[in-house]
Scaffold this motif. Sequence first.
Motif, mmCIF file in Angstrom:
data_model
loop_
_atom_site.group_PDB
_atom_site.id
_atom_site.type_symbol
_atom_site.label_atom_id
_atom_site.label_comp_id
_atom_site.label_asym_id
_atom_site.label_seq_id
_atom_site.Cartn_x
_atom_site.Cartn_y
_atom_site.Cartn_z
ATOM 1 N N HIS A 74 3.430 -9.636 -0.941
ATOM 2 C CA HIS A 74 4.764 -9.275 -0.436
ATOM 3 C C HIS A 74 5.688 -10.475 -0.281
ATOM 4 O O HIS A 74 6.388 -10.608 0.710
ATOM 5 N N TRP A 75 5.677 -11.348 -1.290
ATOM 6 C CA TRP A 75 6.618 -12.464 -1.316
ATOM 7 C C TRP A 75 7.932 -11.985 -1.918
ATOM 8 O O TRP A 75 7.952 -11.115 -2.782
ATOM 9 N N GLY A 76 9.032 -12.604 -1.464
ATOM 10 C CA GLY A 76 10.329 -12.348 -2.061
ATOM 11 C C GLY A 76 10.512 -13.203 -3.312
ATOM 12 O O GLY A 76 9.714 -14.104 -3.597
ATOM 13 N N LYS A 77 11.578 -12.919 -4.064
ATOM 14 C CA LYS A 77 11.812 -13.589 -5.350
ATOM 15 C C LYS A 77 11.997 -15.100 -5.224
ATOM 16 O O LYS A 77 11.559 -15.851 -6.092
ATOM 17 N N ASN A 78 12.651 -15.548 -4.153
ATOM 18 C CA ASN A 78 12.872 -17.000 -4.009
ATOM 19 C C ASN A 78 11.559 -17.763 -3.904
ATOM 20 O O ASN A 78 11.383 -18.803 -4.540
ATOM 21 N N LYS A 79 10.637 -17.258 -3.098
ATOM 22 C CA LYS A 79 9.350 -17.930 -2.915
ATOM 23 C C LYS A 79 8.539 -17.888 -4.212
ATOM 24 O O LYS A 79 7.897 -18.877 -4.578
ATOM 25 N N ILE A 80 8.583 -16.760 -4.902
ATOM 26 C CA ILE A 80 7.871 -16.631 -6.179
ATOM 27 C C ILE A 80 8.431 -17.653 -7.169
ATOM 28 O O ILE A 80 7.680 -18.366 -7.840
ATOM 29 N N LYS A 81 9.758 -17.722 -7.238
ATOM 30 C CA LYS A 81 10.405 -18.640 -8.187
ATOM 31 C C LYS A 81 10.038 -20.095 -7.900
ATOM 32 O O LYS A 81 9.688 -20.851 -8.813
ATOM 33 N N SER A 104 13.699 -0.754 -6.490
ATOM 34 C CA SER A 104 13.565 0.099 -5.300
ATOM 35 C C SER A 104 12.314 -0.281 -4.503
ATOM 36 O O SER A 104 12.313 -0.205 -3.280
ATOM 37 N N ASP A 105 11.249 -0.742 -5.190
ATOM 38 C CA ASP A 105 10.075 -1.255 -4.488
ATOM 39 C C ASP A 105 10.459 -2.495 -3.682
ATOM 40 O O ASP A 105 9.979 -2.697 -2.563
ATOM 41 N N TYR A 106 11.317 -3.314 -4.284
ATOM 42 C CA TYR A 106 11.735 -4.555 -3.627
ATOM 43 C C TYR A 106 12.475 -4.244 -2.327
ATOM 44 O O TYR A 106 12.169 -4.809 -1.280
ATOM 45 N N GLU A 107 13.429 -3.305 -2.431
ATOM 46 C CA GLU A 107 14.202 -2.914 -1.238
ATOM 47 C C GLU A 107 13.288 -2.301 -0.176
ATOM 48 O O GLU A 107 13.379 -2.636 1.007
ATOM 49 N N LYS A 108 12.387 -1.408 -0.608
ATOM 50 C CA LYS A 108 11.475 -0.746 0.329
ATOM 51 C C LYS A 108 10.582 -1.752 1.045
ATOM 52 O O LYS A 108 10.365 -1.657 2.253
ATOM 53 N N THR A 109 10.048 -2.705 0.279
ATOM 54 C CA THR A 109 9.159 -3.714 0.854
ATOM 55 C C THR A 109 9.915 -4.571 1.863
ATOM 56 O O THR A 109 9.430 -4.812 2.970
ATOM 57 N N LEU A 110 11.109 -4.999 1.483
ATOM 58 C CA LEU A 110 11.929 -5.801 2.389
ATOM 59 C C LEU A 110 12.200 -5.031 3.680
ATOM 60 O O LEU A 110 12.039 -5.561 4.781
ATOM 61 N N LYS A 112 10.484 -2.556 4.996
ATOM 62 C CA LYS A 112 9.263 -2.356 5.767
ATOM 63 C C LYS A 112 8.883 -3.632 6.523
ATOM 64 O O LYS A 112 8.569 -3.586 7.714
ATOM 65 N N ILE A 113 8.918 -4.770 5.841
ATOM 66 C CA ILE A 113 8.575 -6.037 6.493
ATOM 67 C C ILE A 113 9.574 -6.312 7.623
ATOM 68 O O ILE A 113 9.207 -6.736 8.715
ATOM 69 N N PHE A 114 10.847 -6.021 7.339
ATOM 70 C CA PHE A 114 11.899 -6.182 8.346
ATOM 71 C C PHE A 114 11.589 -5.344 9.589
ATOM 72 O O PHE A 114 11.577 -5.846 10.708
ATOM 73 N N GLU A 115 11.320 -4.048 9.366
ATOM 74 C CA GLU A 115 11.087 -3.148 10.496
ATOM 75 C C GLU A 115 9.855 -3.560 11.297
ATOM 76 O O GLU A 115 9.882 -3.570 12.525
#
Length: 152
Positions: A74-81, A104-110, A112-115
């Motif tokens: 569940h890393w975001g794009k910046n960390k992956i890059k 849409s998976d990206y938004e959902k994951t973000l 969920k982690i946020f919540e």
Amino acid sequence: MEKKSFTFDEIKLKLVNYCVYQDRCHAEVEQKMREFMLIDEAKDEIILYLLKENYLNEERFTRSYIRGKFYIKHWGKNKIKINLKQKQISEKLINKCFDEIDESDYEKTLKKIFEDYYSKQTDLKEYQRKSKTIKYLMGKGFEYEKINDIFD
């Protein structure tokens, strides 16, 4: 302890197995080859062989790395890059391969982690709760703009 010496073919086989076990990038294979103190010509020959036989494939590596780091860690794009750049993968290839992540998976994951994180920050003033959550999500590699959209 004396280092065991291997024949060229044994080393080649070891590197094939190294690549078969999991996708590798050039930098990882070159790092692994340093263990065997090979001359440059031998290194080049092995790299060419691995490429020709498709044991070493930078795009396949990049795609599987992106899928794993997003869908499993569940890393975001910046960390992956950043991590791929440390492995000497070009920005162009990284950006091309980001289509492995469904938007849409990206938004959902973000979300969920946020919540999950936000709901645990209870003893704080609202602005502290917000800034702590933003910092956490940015640490996981999510883009500031996308994080901010959640608060709106």
